[in-house]
Scaffold this motif. Structure first.
Motif, PDB file in Angstrom:
ATOM      1  N   UNK B  35      35.479  42.991  43.297  1.00  0.00           N
ATOM      2  CA  UNK B  35      35.542  41.775  44.112  1.00  0.00           C
ATOM      3  C   UNK B  35      36.924  41.129  44.012  1.00  0.00           C
ATOM      4  N   UNK B  36      37.445  41.052  42.799  1.00  0.00           N
ATOM      5  CA  UNK B  36      38.746  40.417  42.600  1.00  0.00           C
ATOM      6  C   UNK B  36      39.868  41.232  43.232  1.00  0.00           C
ATOM      7  N   UNK B  37      39.739  42.544  43.135  1.00  0.00           N
ATOM      8  CA  UNK B  37      40.769  43.417  43.716  1.00  0.00           C
ATOM      9  C   UNK B  37      40.848  43.195  45.221  1.00  0.00           C
ATOM     10  N   UNK B  38      39.696  43.098  45.860  1.00  0.00           N
ATOM     11  CA  UNK B  38      39.691  42.900  47.311  1.00  0.00           C
ATOM     12  C   UNK B  38      40.211  41.509  47.667  1.00  0.00           C
ATOM     13  N   UNK B  39      39.769  40.505  46.912  1.00  0.00           N
ATOM     14  CA  UNK B  39      40.275  39.149  47.129  1.00  0.00           C
ATOM     15  C   UNK B  39      41.793  39.112  46.952  1.00  0.00           C
ATOM     16  N   UNK B  40      42.272  39.851  45.967  1.00  0.00           N
ATOM     17  CA  UNK B  40      43.714  39.884  45.700  1.00  0.00           C
ATOM     18  C   UNK B  40      44.479  40.356  46.932  1.00  0.00           C
ATOM     19  N   UNK B  41      43.968  41.361  47.607  1.00  0.00           N
ATOM     20  CA  UNK B  41      44.636  41.868  48.806  1.00  0.00           C
ATOM     21  C   UNK B  41      44.460  40.912  49.980  1.00  0.00           C
ATOM     22  N   UNK B  42      43.217  40.685  50.354  1.00  0.00           N
ATOM     23  CA  UNK B  42      42.999  40.006  51.639  1.00  0.00           C
ATOM     24  C   UNK B  42      43.358  38.525  51.585  1.00  0.00           C
ATOM     25  N   UNK B  43      43.303  37.906  50.393  1.00  0.00           N
ATOM     26  CA  UNK B  43      43.748  36.516  50.284  1.00  0.00           C
ATOM     27  C   UNK B  43      45.139  36.411  49.661  1.00  0.00           C
ATOM     28  N   UNK B  44      45.736  37.572  49.354  1.00  0.00           N
ATOM     29  CA  UNK B  44      47.034  37.576  48.670  1.00  0.00           C
ATOM     30  C   UNK B  44      47.019  36.616  47.477  1.00  0.00           C
ATOM     31  N   UNK B  45      45.993  36.797  46.660  1.00  0.00           N
ATOM     32  CA  UNK B  45      45.747  35.897  45.536  1.00  0.00           C
ATOM     33  C   UNK B  45      46.273  36.519  44.245  1.00  0.00           C
ATOM     34  N   UNK B  46      47.340  35.915  43.707  1.00  0.00           N
ATOM     35  CA  UNK B  46      48.000  36.480  42.513  1.00  0.00           C
ATOM     36  C   UNK B  46      47.084  36.490  41.298  1.00  0.00           C
ATOM     37  N   UNK B  47      46.352  35.410  41.136  1.00  0.00           N
ATOM     38  CA  UNK B  47      45.486  35.313  39.967  1.00  0.00           C
ATOM     39  C   UNK B  47      44.408  36.406  39.997  1.00  0.00           C
ATOM     40  N   UNK B  48      43.816  36.569  41.189  1.00  0.00           N
ATOM     41  CA  UNK B  48      42.795  37.613  41.356  1.00  0.00           C
ATOM     42  C   UNK B  48      43.375  38.991  41.051  1.00  0.00           C
ATOM     43  N   UNK B  49      44.654  39.204  41.420  1.00  0.00           N
ATOM     44  CA  UNK B  49      45.288  40.507  41.206  1.00  0.00           C
ATOM     45  C   UNK B  49      45.446  40.835  39.727  1.00  0.00           C
ATOM     46  N   UNK B  50      45.574  39.789  38.908  1.00  0.00           N
ATOM     47  CA  UNK B  50      45.769  40.042  37.477  1.00  0.00           C
ATOM     48  C   UNK B  50      44.483  40.424  36.760  1.00  0.00           C
ATOM     49  N   UNK B  51      43.334  40.024  37.314  1.00  0.00           N
ATOM     50  CA  UNK B  51      42.097  40.171  36.546  1.00  0.00           C
ATOM     51  C   UNK B  51      41.596  41.613  36.369  1.00  0.00           C
ATOM     52  N   UNK B  52      41.548  42.433  37.439  1.00  0.00           N
ATOM     53  CA  UNK B  52      40.992  43.786  37.227  1.00  0.00           C
ATOM     54  C   UNK B  52      41.688  44.588  36.118  1.00  0.00           C
ATOM     55  N   UNK B  53      43.040  44.654  36.093  1.00  0.00           N
ATOM     56  CA  UNK B  53      43.656  45.412  35.002  1.00  0.00           C
ATOM     57  C   UNK B  53      43.347  44.784  33.628  1.00  0.00           C
ATOM     58  N   UNK B  54      43.242  43.453  33.621  1.00  0.00           N
ATOM     59  CA  UNK B  54      42.951  42.749  32.366  1.00  0.00           C
ATOM     60  C   UNK B  54      41.553  43.139  31.842  1.00  0.00           C
ATOM     61  N   UNK B  55      40.599  43.308  32.745  1.00  0.00           N
ATOM     62  CA  UNK B  55      39.223  43.628  32.324  1.00  0.00           C
ATOM     63  C   UNK B  55      39.047  45.097  31.940  1.00  0.00           C
ATOM     64  N   UNK B  56      40.029  45.933  32.305  1.00  0.00           N
ATOM     65  CA  UNK B  56      39.907  47.378  32.026  1.00  0.00           C
ATOM     66  C   UNK B  56      39.621  47.688  30.561  1.00  0.00           C
ATOM     67  N   UNK B  57      40.334  46.993  29.678  1.00  0.00           N
ATOM     68  CA  UNK B  57      40.189  47.261  28.242  1.00  0.00           C
ATOM     69  C   UNK B  57      38.739  47.021  27.808  1.00  0.00           C
ATOM     70  N   UNK B  58      38.143  45.952  28.361  1.00  0.00           N
ATOM     71  CA  UNK B  58      36.765  45.618  27.995  1.00  0.00           C
ATOM     72  C   UNK B  58      35.796  46.696  28.493  1.00  0.00           C
ATOM     73  N   UNK B  59      36.034  47.157  29.732  1.00  0.00           N
ATOM     74  CA  UNK B  59      35.179  48.207  30.295  1.00  0.00           C
ATOM     75  C   UNK B  59      35.286  49.480  29.447  1.00  0.00           C
TER      76      UNK B  59
END
Lengths: 236, 236
Positions: B35-59
């Motif tokens: 969801x955040x990855x898509x929001x990052x693109x279509x809303x050009x949202x910088x904060x959203x763009x940072x979250x998916x890579x950040x959550x990778x470690x937890x996954x």
């Protein structure tokens, strides 16, 4: 298992051996798929292009077979420690192998759509990248068959070079596309083929990580060494 | 297990519950990443763009945790039949979930490199594709948590529509690239993002297949329904 009669232990060993045999066969098949996919592109070989998708069904079947045998062994033999870790590794690795087969098929399906660029440097880059990925995949499969943690670690380290060729190939393809719009179609195919090769390399690395863990009980670091980031060189 | 004291059975159930909890958490996380990855693109949202890579470690950590708990349950409880099939399914599905997280991160990392095309139709196509993939992923995660074979089969059927949007988006992007070389850079990012979304859809489908098998003991057909082939529409 200590109190069971010898023939049971033997049958158990045979089953484990059969399970290893199934993933070894999967390994051989996806190696072949990868080799044929690359030959299909760089030699524009139609026959080679047909083989990877054709072998997919067999790889899928073996993955299911491995899963069912693993479940059977787990249910009937209740394996412990190293055996158990290896069975779990086999279950995971068969998934990686199946994916590798998919990527190889995807390359093969695009192979005959790129003849226009035949003279270009990209073909030799793809050939070089293909050779490296095949080498790594072969080593990963060997490490898997022989439970060889040292070789597994070699594979894990070697993927850096694949990344480097991928990055420079990417740069070259983008330049071709900019120079002449007629290059765009074939270059898109080449971009995706290179990406698929890079993914095959990633899965070979995954396999290496799993073998390392199954054999030693230790995890390799979460971050492996990387060589370059192709996404960074696309013009904005 | 019939002759064991009740507290053991209860602890066993708790462990299975914990294992399901881990993959449910993984499912929630990769849904959020997507969801955040898509929001990052279509809303050009910088904060959203940072979250998916950040959550990778937890996954990744949860995947390892699931594997270790599964091994523990297999070693100590020797589960049978349905439980055993479900533990094996969990092992395989955690791999799919981890991959989904990777693809979402890959989208997020490209998200802010595409602003030039903001006004173009591709963004709404990506949004529509994203919505569908998210919906399917959500259903797949629900089916996984609730062991719901009917819902699993819905996911398996719905992926056709994702393929269709992907194919038409592909066609549009290739046209943009042909029209103006300045579009090439952003379009390559969009092509890869669309491809990553399509892969997320594929993995949601894989999860659905595994649930269906774990719950019913039957396999869905090897070939699922497909909608279009993007590779075919690239100009040769």
């Amino acid at each position: 298992m200590m109190n069971e009669p010898t023939h049971t232990v033997t049958r158990y060993d045979q089953e484990l051996e059969r399970l290893r045999g199934i993933v070894a066969r999967m390994g051989g098949l996806v190696e072949r798929q990868t080799a044929q996919a690359i030959a299909a592109v760089v030699d524009q070989n139609e026959e080679a292009a047909r083989e990877p998708p054709r072998l997919d069904a067999e790889v899928d079947m073996l993955e299911r077979e491995a899963e069912q045998l693993a479940i059977r062994i787990l249910a009937l033999r209740a394996p412990m420690a190293v055996d158990l870790r290896q069975i779990v590794a086999v279950l995971k690795m068969s998934g990686d192998l199946e994916r590798i087969g998919d990527y190889a098929s995807s390359i093969a399906r695009r192979a005959l759509k790129v003849e226009q660029l035949e003279g270009a440097l990209s073909f030799s880059a793809l050939r070089a990248m293909g050779r490296l990925v095949q080498e790594n995949l072969h080593k990963a499969v060997e490490a898997m068959v022989e439970n060889d943690a040292t070789r597994a670690k070699e594979v894990w380290n070697a993927d850096t070079e694949v990344d480097e060729i991928y990055t420079s190939m990417f740069r070259e393809l983008v330049t071709y596309m900019m120079e002449d719009p007629r290059n765009i179609g074939p270059c898109i195919h080449l971009l995706f083929m290179a990406k698929n090769l890079e993914r095959i390399g990633d899965h070979a690395t995954n396999i290496a990580e799993r073998i390392y863990y199954a054999v030693t009980g230790d995890m390799l670091p979460a971050e492996r060494p990387r060589g370059g980031d192709a996404a960074k060189i696309i013009p904005g």
